[in-house]
Write an enzyme that holds these catalytic residues in place. Structure first.
Site, PDB file in Angstrom:
ATOM      1  N   ARG A  31       0.814  -1.220   0.000  1.00  0.00           N
ATOM      2  CA  ARG A  31       0.000   0.000   0.000  1.00  0.00           C
ATOM      3  C   ARG A  31       0.847   1.270   0.000  1.00  0.00           C
ATOM      4  O   ARG A  31       0.413   2.313   0.487  1.00  0.00           O
ATOM      5  CB  ARG A  31      -0.972   0.028   1.194  1.00  0.00           C
TER       6      ARG A  31
ATOM      7  N   ARG B 239      -2.802   6.692   0.361  1.00  0.00           N
ATOM      8  CA  ARG B 239      -3.195   7.853   1.151  1.00  0.00           C
ATOM      9  C   ARG B 239      -2.124   8.433   2.061  1.00  0.00           C
ATOM     10  O   ARG B 239      -2.313   9.505   2.619  1.00  0.00           O
ATOM     11  CB  ARG B 239      -4.437   7.488   1.990  1.00  0.00           C
TER      12      ARG B 239
ATOM     13  N   ARG C 205      -6.624  12.174  -5.971  1.00  0.00           N
ATOM     14  CA  ARG C 205      -7.877  11.490  -5.644  1.00  0.00           C
ATOM     15  C   ARG C 205      -9.020  12.482  -5.442  1.00  0.00           C
ATOM     16  O   ARG C 205     -10.174  12.206  -5.806  1.00  0.00           O
ATOM     17  CB  ARG C 205      -7.656  10.641  -4.386  1.00  0.00           C
TER      18      ARG C 205
ATOM     19  N   ASP D 252      -6.631  -3.113  -7.362  1.00  0.00           N
ATOM     20  CA  ASP D 252      -7.302  -3.708  -6.211  1.00  0.00           C
ATOM     21  C   ASP D 252      -7.539  -5.178  -6.497  1.00  0.00           C
ATOM     22  O   ASP D 252      -7.754  -5.555  -7.658  1.00  0.00           O
ATOM     23  CB  ASP D 252      -8.647  -3.001  -5.935  1.00  0.00           C
TER      24      ASP D 252
ATOM     25  N   TYR E 177     -15.036 -12.375  -0.222  1.00  0.00           N
ATOM     26  CA  TYR E 177     -15.750 -11.132  -0.539  1.00  0.00           C
ATOM     27  C   TYR E 177     -16.980 -11.398  -1.408  1.00  0.00           C
ATOM     28  O   TYR E 177     -18.025 -10.759  -1.226  1.00  0.00           O
ATOM     29  CB  TYR E 177     -14.816 -10.161  -1.258  1.00  0.00           C
TER      30      TYR E 177
END
Length: 344
Positions: free
Chosen positions: A25, A29, A38, A75, A152
């Site tokens: 990651r 962010r 973003r 992703d 998921y």
């Protein structure tokens, strides 16, 4: 020709002049450049599905953090999306599937995705990124492990227990295997297409490995990860299964080159079980909340546990979004400086 091939040499088990370092990651962010980009977009999926933007975000940490590898910005849930089960990314809540897999009819509707047709935006992002990197560092491709993807698809969202998905393994294991076979076939084709597009190494993320008991993990996850590893001889493969400490000996038998460790695993215990495999990890992401001196000390302790060779420095999971980028830089710089001294 790569200017910096440390990661690939370490993955292949070769001796390196220092330990390579990157972060799960890392593109995201923690970087103000990412947040600025973003903020201009409709949401996460627009960023993932726009190759030029995904490439820009992939390269940001190479410029900002000076890590030894880029990982394509994407992703794991693009795979179920490509198979016909659409997801949404809900701000502050995470992924949500409006429809879920409940029946044999639902599984039958899922297609084995064609990478160019259904995941072409990821492949184009890889091609754009490779051109822009111009050989600076290797590019990592990735996909989710079939069990995590099934979790998921059946649960519909993140969960502490994934009890709906786990219930399927007990109540209808044949149906679970049918879905896992389709996910595996899609994932193999997808990863091979990533390699063809330019990925130098690929990683399989089993984010929800640790919620299964060992016998179920062997039946419903390891066997499918083994198929994926066996199908991709072109580049080194890394397997990262969070929480599955008991699976390490099975992973040692797979056709993968690197085994990722989470922060609860002791490299000194794992190393004797894994033969000539390279290990990746495993600083606790929360260690980066400390002072710079604490980050430095924790990083040195981690490097001492792994030893100087067959190690790719990383965190034990993804970097948290509220982490101070300056502390991330301390981690990276310490890996470079200390591991170089270890070899002197």
């Amino acid at each position: 020709m790569l200017k910096n091939d440390l990661l690939l040499r370490a993955a292949r088990g070769e001796e390196t002049e220092r330990t390579p370092v990157w972060l799960m990651r890392q593109a995201g962010r923690i970087l103000p450049e990412y947040r600025a980009l973003r903020a201009r977009l409709s949401g996460f999926k627009e960023l993932v599905e726009t190759p030029e933007l995904a490439a820009e975000v992939t390269i940001q940490p190479i410029d900002a953090l000076d890590v030894d590898a880029a990982i394509i910005f994407s992703d794991i849930l693009v795979v179920p999306d490509a198979m016909g089960l659409t997801y949404e990314m809900v701000e502050a809540r995470g992924p949500l599937f409006p429809e879920t897999i409940k029946t044999a009819q639902d599984v039958a509707r899922m297609r084995i995705a064609d990478p160019e047709e259904h995941l072409g935006y990821v492949l184009e992002a890889i091609r754009v990124t490779k051109r822009a990197l111009n050989g600076r560092v290797p590019l990592i491709g990735f996909a989710g492990a079939p069990w995590t993807i099934l979790a998921y698809m059946v649960e519909g969202h993140g969960s502490k227990t994934f009890s709906k998905a786990r219930r399927m393994l007990y109540q209808d294991p044949a149906l679970a295997h049918e879905l896992l076979r389709k996910i595996t076939a899609t994932t193999i084709a997808y990863l091979k297409a990533q390699v063809a597009a330019g990925a130098n190494i690929v990683q399989v993320f089993d984010s929800w490995a640790g919620i299964l008991p060992p016998a179920h993990y062997k039946e419903f996850s390891t066997r499918y990860i083994a198929e994926i590893c066996a199908a991709i001889p072109e580049v080194p493969v890394t397997v990262f299964a969070k929480g599955a400490f008991w699976a390490v000996e099975d992973f040692a038998q797979l056709n993968c080159r690197t085994i990722g460790l989470d922060w609860n695993q002791d490299p000194r215990t794992v190393r004797p079980l894994t033969g000539d495999k390279t290990l990746q990890g495993n600083l606790d992401p929360c260690a980066l909340y400390g002072t710079p001196d604490q980050v430095r000390a924790a990083t040195i302790a981690m490097l001492d546990q792994f030893g100087p060779h067959r190690h790719i420095a990383n965190l034990g999971h993804g970097v948290y979004p509220d982490t101070n980028p300056d502390n991330v830089k301390v981690f990276i710089e310490t890996v470079k400086e200390y591991s170089t001294r270890l070899r002197a």
